[in-house]
Design an enzyme around this catalytic site. Structure first.
Site, PDB file in Angstrom:
ATOM      1  N   ARG A 268       1.583  16.361  10.878  1.00 25.60           N
ATOM      2  CA  ARG A 268       0.224  16.375  10.302  1.00 25.60           C
ATOM      3  C   ARG A 268      -0.024  17.659   9.530  1.00 25.60           C
ATOM      4  O   ARG A 268      -0.719  17.658   8.509  1.00 25.60           O
ATOM      5  CB  ARG A 268      -0.814  16.205  11.413  1.00 25.60           C
ATOM      6  CG  ARG A 268      -0.895  14.777  11.867  1.00 25.60           C
ATOM      7  CD  ARG A 268      -1.727  14.576  13.125  1.00 25.60           C
ATOM      8  NE  ARG A 268      -1.575  13.193  13.565  1.00 25.60           N
ATOM      9  CZ  ARG A 268      -1.688  12.788  14.826  1.00 25.60           C
ATOM     10  NH1 ARG A 268      -1.964  13.664  15.794  1.00 25.60           N
ATOM     11  NH2 ARG A 268      -1.526  11.512  15.130  1.00 25.60           N
TER      12      ARG A 268
ATOM     13  N   GLU B  79       0.529   8.978   9.681  1.00 22.17           N
ATOM     14  CA  GLU B  79       0.535   9.999  10.749  1.00 22.17           C
ATOM     15  C   GLU B  79      -0.844  10.106  11.401  1.00 22.17           C
ATOM     16  O   GLU B  79      -1.324  11.181  11.755  1.00 22.17           O
ATOM     17  CB  GLU B  79       1.055  11.342  10.214  1.00 22.17           C
ATOM     18  CG  GLU B  79       2.490  11.149   9.698  1.00 22.17           C
ATOM     19  CD  GLU B  79       3.289  12.418   9.528  1.00 22.17           C
ATOM     20  OE1 GLU B  79       2.943  13.417  10.162  1.00 22.17           O
ATOM     21  OE2 GLU B  79       4.276  12.374   8.775  1.00 22.17           O
TER      22      GLU B  79
HETATM   23  C1  LIG Z   1       3.628   4.704   3.182  1.00 19.89           C
HETATM   24  C2  LIG Z   1       3.629   4.702   4.676  1.00 19.89           C
HETATM   25  C3  LIG Z   1       4.568   5.443   5.352  1.00 19.89           C
HETATM   26  C4  LIG Z   1       4.591   5.430   6.741  1.00 19.89           C
HETATM   27  N1  LIG Z   1       5.579   6.116   7.388  1.00 19.89           N
HETATM   28  C5  LIG Z   1       5.730   5.941   8.731  1.00 19.89           C
HETATM   29  C6  LIG Z   1       6.864   6.470   9.403  1.00 19.89           C
HETATM   30  O1  LIG Z   1       7.709   7.126   8.808  1.00 19.89           O
HETATM   31  N2  LIG Z   1       6.996   6.229  10.723  1.00 19.89           N
HETATM   32  C7  LIG Z   1       6.072   5.511  11.422  1.00 19.89           C
HETATM   33  O2  LIG Z   1       6.258   5.331  12.612  1.00 19.89           O
HETATM   34  N3  LIG Z   1       4.972   5.010  10.809  1.00 19.89           N
HETATM   35  C8  LIG Z   1       4.787   5.193   9.486  1.00 19.89           C
HETATM   36  N4  LIG Z   1       3.688   4.648   8.841  1.00 19.89           N
HETATM   37  C9  LIG Z   1       2.730   3.916   9.617  1.00 19.89           C
HETATM   38  C10 LIG Z   1       1.358   4.570   9.686  1.00 19.89           C
HETATM   39  O3  LIG Z   1       1.401   5.691  10.523  1.00 19.89           O
HETATM   40  C11 LIG Z   1       0.361   3.531  10.123  1.00 19.89           C
HETATM   41  O4  LIG Z   1       0.150   2.706   8.996  1.00 19.89           O
HETATM   42  C12 LIG Z   1      -0.923   4.094  10.612  1.00 19.89           C
HETATM   43  O5  LIG Z   1      -0.724   4.713  11.847  1.00 19.89           O
HETATM   44  C13 LIG Z   1      -2.021   3.051  10.756  1.00 19.89           C
HETATM   45  O6  LIG Z   1      -1.574   1.912  11.396  1.00 19.89           O
HETATM   46  P1  LIG Z   1      -1.839   0.457  10.764  1.00 19.89           P
HETATM   47  O7  LIG Z   1      -1.399   0.496   9.371  1.00 19.89           O
HETATM   48  O8  LIG Z   1      -1.218  -0.536  11.651  1.00 19.89           O
HETATM   49  O9  LIG Z   1      -3.397   0.313  10.777  1.00 19.89           O
HETATM   50  P2  LIG Z   1      -4.385  -0.131  12.021  1.00 19.89           P
HETATM   51  O10 LIG Z   1      -3.993   0.635  13.188  1.00 19.89           O
HETATM   52  O11 LIG Z   1      -4.272  -1.625  12.077  1.00 19.89           O
HETATM   53  O12 LIG Z   1      -5.722   0.304  11.460  1.00 19.89           O
HETATM   54  C14 LIG Z   1      -6.523  -0.445  10.535  1.00 19.89           C
HETATM   55  C15 LIG Z   1      -7.847   0.258  10.383  1.00 19.89           C
HETATM   56  O13 LIG Z   1      -8.548   0.258  11.614  1.00 19.89           O
HETATM   57  C16 LIG Z   1      -8.868   1.550  12.027  1.00 19.89           C
HETATM   58  N5  LIG Z   1      -8.801   1.654  13.482  1.00 19.89           N
HETATM   59  C17 LIG Z   1      -7.788   1.224  14.283  1.00 19.89           C
HETATM   60  N6  LIG Z   1      -8.088   1.483  15.563  1.00 19.89           N
HETATM   61  C18 LIG Z   1      -9.277   2.088  15.567  1.00 19.89           C
HETATM   62  C19 LIG Z   1     -10.111   2.613  16.598  1.00 19.89           C
HETATM   63  N7  LIG Z   1      -9.746   2.581  17.880  1.00 19.89           N
HETATM   64  N8  LIG Z   1     -11.279   3.164  16.238  1.00 19.89           N
HETATM   65  C20 LIG Z   1     -11.648   3.210  14.933  1.00 19.89           C
HETATM   66  N9  LIG Z   1     -10.914   2.751  13.938  1.00 19.89           N
HETATM   67  C21 LIG Z   1      -9.729   2.178  14.252  1.00 19.89           C
HETATM   68  C22 LIG Z   1      -7.837   2.421  11.336  1.00 19.89           C
HETATM   69  O14 LIG Z   1      -8.283   3.769  11.232  1.00 19.89           O
HETATM   70  C23 LIG Z   1      -7.715   1.717  10.014  1.00 19.89           C
HETATM   71  O15 LIG Z   1      -8.761   2.100   9.200  1.00 19.89           O
HETATM   72  C24 LIG Z   1       3.622   4.689   7.461  1.00 19.89           C
HETATM   73  C25 LIG Z   1       2.663   3.975   6.763  1.00 19.89           C
HETATM   74  C26 LIG Z   1       2.662   3.947   5.396  1.00 19.89           C
HETATM   75  C27 LIG Z   1       1.635   3.132   4.689  1.00 19.89           C
END
Ligand SMILES: Cc1cc2nc3c(=O)[nH]c(=O)nc-3n(C[C@H](O)[C@H](O)[C@H](O)COP(=O)(O)OP(=O)(O)OC[C@H]3O[C@@H](n4cnc5c(N)ncnc54)[C@H](O)[C@@H]3O)c2cc1C
Lengths: 255, 379
Positions: free
Chosen positions: B243, B363
């Protein structure tokens, strides 16, 4: 194996000089750098060491704050540095800088073979220090050099002169001033920078030197260059094109 | 209190700037458009020790502090946010976790090549059903003789298609909850592990992102990183470092937005004067410069705490949250300042705006950061 001295100047990086609204120069947020062609001089010294062995001393005259410049120079490959520092050395004239360098080289660097300087500095570009230093030391000076090598007891250099290229040789010790075409200076790696401060630095103060001659130049003023835009419109008819070509010729854009 | 960087940090920043102008700027548009991983650029980064900055020299790195790494990621991101991020996740998380939790044998075998930039590291945690809610993960690792056998599907793995060393998180004991996940170091070409197609993304396009599928993937017991069950805690430590890197990436994007806004607003003449003379524009730039300064201080402070060996989890989250949201807010303004020209391909601000968005998502989303920070201050 040759001992090579590379001289460099720690100058204001002109990219940080800003132009005030009234045409004045704003130095309030400037950073410093090794003068551009001096980077070529250091690079060339290190390259020559790479093919002939020996050692490289980076040498500078400047203010005590120039320690960063000394580290910058050392991160580019020289074995040691010679740092001639005093708070008064911020506005030295080329003649004074050359006299100080000559004094230090004569008194403290017993055997040297080659001195490399940039052709001119990024700030003044007076092209004086190299030639004057050679004169003080009574050694040959080869200027405008775009290629250099050491061959036995002599230095062989390609000079870029107006009529073409001149290849000259001089017995060592000698001084060479280099053009930017001579090489592409490296970008030091992280480790090069972090280990630079472990290399030996000989620090020399003003008091250790022979008394300095007085200044001969006087700065009367300094203003930013002005760029005036002239906007003139031309048509596409033959007469207009002739007028266009004529205008370019008058401005010496074409001849 | 001392706000001064060391001479080495200043020189390294300058060297990285020169490197980025020479090698990154000329290809930044092309790698974005083609979504291409510039292997030749990473070769050059490796030669300058940029891929192993905060790793000690004895493990193949440059032996710089974390702040130096963060400054370099910032400068790199100022030219190309994808490249800055790839460096950040490679060394800031993957290599860093092996340094912090690996045994000597693992460091010799995996950390040295990573720090020398001979291959790229990846952090494989997120799953299709488990993003913010990481406890919903389903990938498992079952001990069978001397091997762990992994099964499951990961997604959004950065450096997935191009990586060489993967840190994979899987349940070894789901029932144990937060103490049931473990981490494994799995080298590329291990049978049973397969990277999917590179995703076609809005921004951060040259960073390679894919699914990672594990089908009866066997990895020897010696590839377990740290203790069994310590996976989640290690992932959190990885995030503290990562981060701070994303914060630096955001600061780099923001600096680029400011550079572009100053340049353009002084050049563009409307109503007979450069638009920078309009208060509407100059105040946008004032806010941009102010948020940039704040974001940079938060980021450097988090890295500085890490270098002082003090806890920096909350500070890393704050830096990431503030810097990423500032980057998004102000890249939108930077496009606004350039009007129609800023909306077209080829304008740097257009790319900056698309790249900025991801910093609020990965992240830990902004919402996740607020959960962490509020949890911390309301404790
Ligand atoms: C380009 C890219 C690179 C990445 N690289 C990596 C990597 O190298 N390794 C890895 O492990 N991951 C990686 N990620 C994954 C990334 O960390 C996740 O996309 C991120 O953690 C969010 O998860 P999600 O996309 O499933 O969204 P979700 O968790 O489904 O979230 C959807 C929305 O709901 C909100 N939300 C979810 N839960 C809550 C809550 N309890 N309270 C309030 N709001 C909530 C979120 O903030 C978001 O706005 C990458 C993602 C991208 C797009």
């Amino acid at each position: 194996m040759p001992t090579i001295i590379a001289c460099f100047k720690w100058v204001i990086d002109e990219a940080y000089i800003r132009r005030g609204f009234s045409g004045d120069l704003d130095f309030s947020s400037v950073d410093y750098k090794i003068s551009d062609y001096d980077r070529n001089a250091i690079e060339e010294a290190v390259r020559l060491k790479g093919s002939h062995g020996g050692s490289v001393i980076a040498m500078t005259v400047g203010t005590p704050e120039a320690t960063k410049g000394v580290k910058d120079a050392l991160s580019r490959g020289p074995d040691q540095a010679c740092f001639i520092a005093d708070a008064d050395f911020n506005k030295l004239e080329p003649s004074q800088t050359a006299a100080i360098l000559a004094d230090v080289i004569r008194s403290r660097i017993v055997n040297y073979d080659l001195i490399l300087c940039g052709e001119g500095s990024s700030d003044l570009y007076a092209q004086q220090v190299g030639a004057r230093l050679a004169e003080h030391l009574e050694i040959p000076c080869i200027s405008f050099v775009q290629k250099v090598d050491i061959d036995g007891g002599q230095v062989v250099a390609e000079r870029r002169v107006e009529e073409g290229i001149e290849i000259v040789a001089a017995p060592l010790p000698a001084l060479v001033t280099v053009l930017p075409e001579i090489n592409v200076p490296r970008i030091p790696g992280v480790k090069d920078t972090l280990t630079a401060s472990k290399k030996p630095v000989m620090t020399i103060r003003k008091g250790d030197l022979a008394p300095l001659g007085g200044a001969r130049l006087q700065t009367v003023g300094m203003t930013a260059a002005r760029m005036d835009r002239i906007c003139e419109k031309f048509g596409t008819e033959a007469a207009e094109i002739t007028r266009f070509v004529d205008a370019l010729r008058k401005k010496a854009v074409i001849s | 209190m001392d706000f001064k960087l060391t001479e080495e940090q200043e020189l390294i920043r300058k060297n990285m700037r020169e490197f980025a102008e020479k090698y990154v700027d000329p290809i930044a548009v092309e790698i974005d458009e083609n979504s291409r991983h510039p292997a030749e650029l990473f070769q050059k980064l490796a030669e300058g020790d940029w891929l192993g900055m905060p790793i000690p020299v004895e493990y193949g790195g440059a032996g710089a502090d974390y702040l130096t790494h963060v400054i370099a990621v910032e400068e790199l991101s100022r030219s190309c946010a994808s490249t800055g991020f790839t460096v950040s996740i490679h060394v800031g998380i993957a290599a860093m976790l092996i340094l912090l939790f690996g045994n000597e044998q693992q460091k010799q075998k995996y950390l040295i090549p990573l720090a020398k930039g001979q291959n790229l590291g990846a952090f494989v945690l997120t799953e299709p059903g488990a993003g913010t809610d990481i406890m919903a993960a389903t990938t498992t690792a079952v001990l069978d003789g001397n091997d762990y056998v992994l099964n499951g599907t990961k997604t959004f793995t950065s450096n997935g298609p191009t990586g060489g060393t993967y840190l994979v998180f899987a349940w070894t004991d789901k029932a144990a909850g937060r103490k049931g996940m473990s981490a494994f170091i799995i080298p590329r070409d291990t049978p049973g592990m397969k990277a999917g197609e590179h995703f076609n993304k809005m921004g951060l396009r040259s960073s390679q992102t894919s699914e990672m599928v594990f089908k009866d993937c066997r990895t020897p017991r010696e590839n377990l990183l740290g203790k069994e069950g310590a996976g989640l805690a290690m992932a959190m430590t990885g995030f503290d470092h990562g981060r701070t890197g994303i914060a630096a990436q955001s600061v780099g994007i923001l600096q680029a937005a400011l550079d572009e806004s100053i340049r353009y607003s002084k050049e563009r003449v409307q109503f007979g004067a450069p638009i920078a003379r309009q208060q509407a524009i100059s105040w946008m730039i004032a806010d941009m410069a102010t948020d940039l300064a704040a974001a940079r201080f938060l980021t450097y402070h988090a890295a500085w705490l890490k270098d002082q060996q003090q806890p920096f989890s909350k500070e890393a989250s704050m830096a990431k949250l503030f810097a990423s949201e500032a980057a998004m807010r102000h890249t939108i303004k930077a496009v606004q300042i350039q009007g129609g020209y800023g909306y077209c391909k080829g304008a740097k601000v257009e790319r900056l705006m698309r790249d900025a968005k991801i910093t609020e998502i990965y992240e830990g989303t902004s919402e996740a950061q607020r959960m962490i920070i509020s949890g911390n201050v309301l404790r």
